[in-house]
Design a protein around this motif. Structure first.
Motif, short mmCIF file in Angstrom:
data_model
loop_
_atom_site.label_atom_id
_atom_site.label_comp_id
_atom_site.label_asym_id
_atom_site.label_seq_id
_atom_site.Cartn_x
_atom_site.Cartn_y
_atom_site.Cartn_z
N PRO A 87 0.59 -1.14 0.04
CA PRO A 87 0.42 0.20 0.07
C PRO A 87 1.04 0.86 -0.53
O PRO A 87 2.04 0.88 0.52
CB PRO A 87 -0.87 0.27 1.49
N GLU A 88 0.53 2.24 -0.36
CA GLU A 88 0.97 3.47 -0.06
C GLU A 88 1.57 4.14 1.46
O GLU A 88 1.01 3.52 1.92
CB GLU A 88 0.04 4.84 -0.81
N GLY A 89 2.49 4.68 1.62
CA GLY A 89 2.92 4.88 2.37
C GLY A 89 1.52 5.04 3.37
O GLY A 89 1.44 4.82 4.30
N ARG A 90 0.90 6.48 3.04
CA ARG A 90 -1.12 5.98 3.82
C ARG A 90 -1.55 5.26 4.76
O ARG A 90 -2.59 4.90 5.13
CB ARG A 90 -1.28 7.38 3.70
N GLY A 95 -3.91 2.65 13.79
CA GLY A 95 -4.19 1.91 15.02
C GLY A 95 -3.47 1.15 15.85
O GLY A 95 -3.77 0.63 16.22
N MET A 96 -3.13 -0.03 14.78
CA MET A 96 -2.66 -0.93 15.36
C MET A 96 -0.66 -0.61 15.36
O MET A 96 0.00 0.50 14.82
CB MET A 96 -2.15 -1.67 13.57
N SER A 97 -0.20 -1.55 16.19
CA SER A 97 1.46 -1.39 16.44
C SER A 97 1.86 -1.65 15.08
O SER A 97 1.67 -2.51 13.93
CB SER A 97 2.14 -2.23 17.50
N THR A 136 6.54 -2.08 18.82
CA THR A 136 5.45 -1.64 19.46
C THR A 136 4.53 -0.23 19.34
O THR A 136 3.98 0.16 19.74
CB THR A 136 5.77 -1.29 21.21
N GLN A 137 5.41 0.99 18.47
CA GLN A 137 4.72 2.19 18.36
C GLN A 137 3.40 1.83 17.01
O GLN A 137 4.06 1.39 16.31
CB GLN A 137 5.80 3.04 17.95
N LEU A 138 2.66 2.66 17.22
CA LEU A 138 1.60 3.00 16.14
C LEU A 138 2.12 3.29 14.68
O LEU A 138 2.91 4.32 14.90
CB LEU A 138 0.31 3.45 17.34
N GLY A 139 1.54 2.48 13.58
CA GLY A 139 1.97 3.02 12.99
C GLY A 139 1.36 4.42 12.20
O GLY A 139 2.50 4.91 11.81
N GLN A 147 6.59 5.37 7.61
CA GLN A 147 5.27 4.09 6.83
C GLN A 147 5.28 3.84 5.70
O GLN A 147 5.05 3.38 5.60
CB GLN A 147 4.08 5.45 7.14
N GLN A 148 6.25 4.65 4.98
CA GLN A 148 6.30 3.46 3.61
C GLN A 148 6.98 2.36 3.93
O GLN A 148 7.06 2.13 3.23
CB GLN A 148 7.36 4.99 2.79
N MET A 149 8.34 2.66 5.39
CA MET A 149 9.17 1.34 5.57
C MET A 149 7.92 0.29 5.45
O MET A 149 8.20 -0.67 5.48
CB MET A 149 10.03 1.82 5.78
N LEU A 150 7.17 0.84 6.33
CA LEU A 150 5.97 -0.23 7.10
C LEU A 150 5.65 -0.99 5.60
O LEU A 150 5.07 -2.03 6.06
CB LEU A 150 5.39 0.79 8.11
N ALA A 151 4.81 0.17 4.85
CA ALA A 151 4.04 -0.48 4.22
C ALA A 151 5.08 -1.88 3.03
O ALA A 151 4.34 -2.97 2.70
CB ALA A 151 3.79 0.45 3.20
N ILE A 152 6.19 -0.88 2.96
CA ILE A 152 6.77 -2.31 2.48
C ILE A 152 7.30 -3.73 2.82
O ILE A 152 7.36 -4.93 2.83
CB ILE A 152 8.38 -1.47 1.82
N GLY A 153 7.48 -3.40 4.54
CA GLY A 153 7.68 -4.54 5.74
C GLY A 153 6.54 -5.24 5.62
O GLY A 153 6.83 -6.06 5.29
N ARG A 154 5.47 -4.79 5.20
CA ARG A 154 4.30 -5.52 5.72
C ARG A 154 3.59 -6.33 4.78
O ARG A 154 3.51 -7.65 4.18
CB ARG A 154 2.71 -4.44 5.68
N ALA A 155 4.23 -5.75 3.39
CA ALA A 155 4.01 -6.35 2.24
C ALA A 155 5.31 -7.94 2.08
O ALA A 155 4.90 -9.17 1.29
CB ALA A 155 4.30 -5.60 0.24
#
Ligand code: ATP
Length: 242
Positions: A87-90, A95-97, A136-139, A147-155
């Motif tokens: 997903p795009e960064g946003r 509300g999830m860690s 543990t930090q909220l997204g 957030q962009q890193m998290l989006a890529i990591g999630r994929a």
């Protein structure tokens, strides 16, 4: 090695009601490649990604992934087959860690062992140490780049065979953009095939194997990143020189 391309798109037409957004796009991604779709606003980049993800139907044309016709395969099934769009960064769950966001990336792959899961998590934390420090930090409280890193990591948690990224550099500071592109190249070097959509032509063309230039729903040019970087028309239109 398998000579069939990992992804082959033939004459893909996509309409929004009466508006034709894609006028018959053909492209291919070979196994192990990093391929970029480059184009201005409204060229049809996001439409192409959404159609490949199964979120938009094709009016005509064909999508073949690893020899299998995907044209009418549902979005969740494509994810299961390994076609995964970050997903795009946003698009992270605010509300999830960080940890919970990453776990959401696994839902499509049900039959995995704990060891397999732990290995993937380690891989993602290796690529993005910041995510490991912030489990543990909220997204929603992460910076734009994080957030962009998290989006890529999630994929990546679903271990994609084709990772699709839609403008990962959007809205980020130049230093962060550099960092994101470096990591994308690293993910590719470690064996994941990537289809990248970008407006940041300089960064994308420098790192990509091949690119397709999209203009008003059509592929107008294709070539290696190096050739396109040297192309006077590309320089003029996308690199702001000449
Ligand atoms: P950007 O970089 O600005 O996101 P893009 O290359 O991703 O642009 P698309 O979003 O794919 O372009 O849009 C391609 C064309 O389809 C545009 O003319 C756009 O106006 C149109 N379009 C996109 N979404 C819709 C929609 N939901 N309904 C009608 N037309 C749409």
């Amino acid at each position: 090695t398998d000579p069939t391309p990992l992804l082959e798109v033939t004459d893909m037409v996509v309409d929004y009601g009466r508006i034709r957004a894609l006028h018959g796009i053909s492209l291919r991604v070979e196994r192990g490649e990093l391929v970029t779709l480059l184009g201005a606003n409204g060229a049809g980049k996001s439409t192409t990604m959404r159609a490949l993800s199964g979120l938009l139907p094709l009016t005509t044309g064909r999508i073949v992934f690893d020899g299998q016709d995907l044209t009418r395969v549902k979005a969740h099934e494509r994810v299961r087959l390994g076609v995964v769009q970050a997903p795009e960064g946003r698009g992270v769950f605010p509300g999830m860690s960080v940890q919970e966001n990453l776990d959401m990336g696994c839902y499509a792959r049900k039959f995995e062992t704990k060891a397999d899961y732990a290995q993937r998590l380690d891989w993602v934390f290796d690529l993005f140490p910041r995510l490991g420090e912030r489990r543990t930090q909220l997204g929603g409280t992460m910076s734009g780049g994080e957030q962009q890193m998290l989006a890529i990591g999630r994929a990546l948690m679903s271990r994609p065979r084709l990772l699709m990224l839609d403008e990962p550099s959007m809205g980020l500071a130049p230093m962060v953009i550099q960092q994101i592109f470096r990591i994308i190249a690293e993910i590719n070097a470690q064996g994941t095939t990537i289809l990248l959509v970008e407006q940041n032509a300089q960064q994308a063309l420098t790192r990509t194997d091949r690119a397709y230039i999209l203009e008003t729903g059509e592929v107008t040019k294709t070539g290696t990143g190096r050739d396109l970087l040297a192309d006077p028309a590309v320089k003029h239109a996308y690199l702001g020189v000449g």
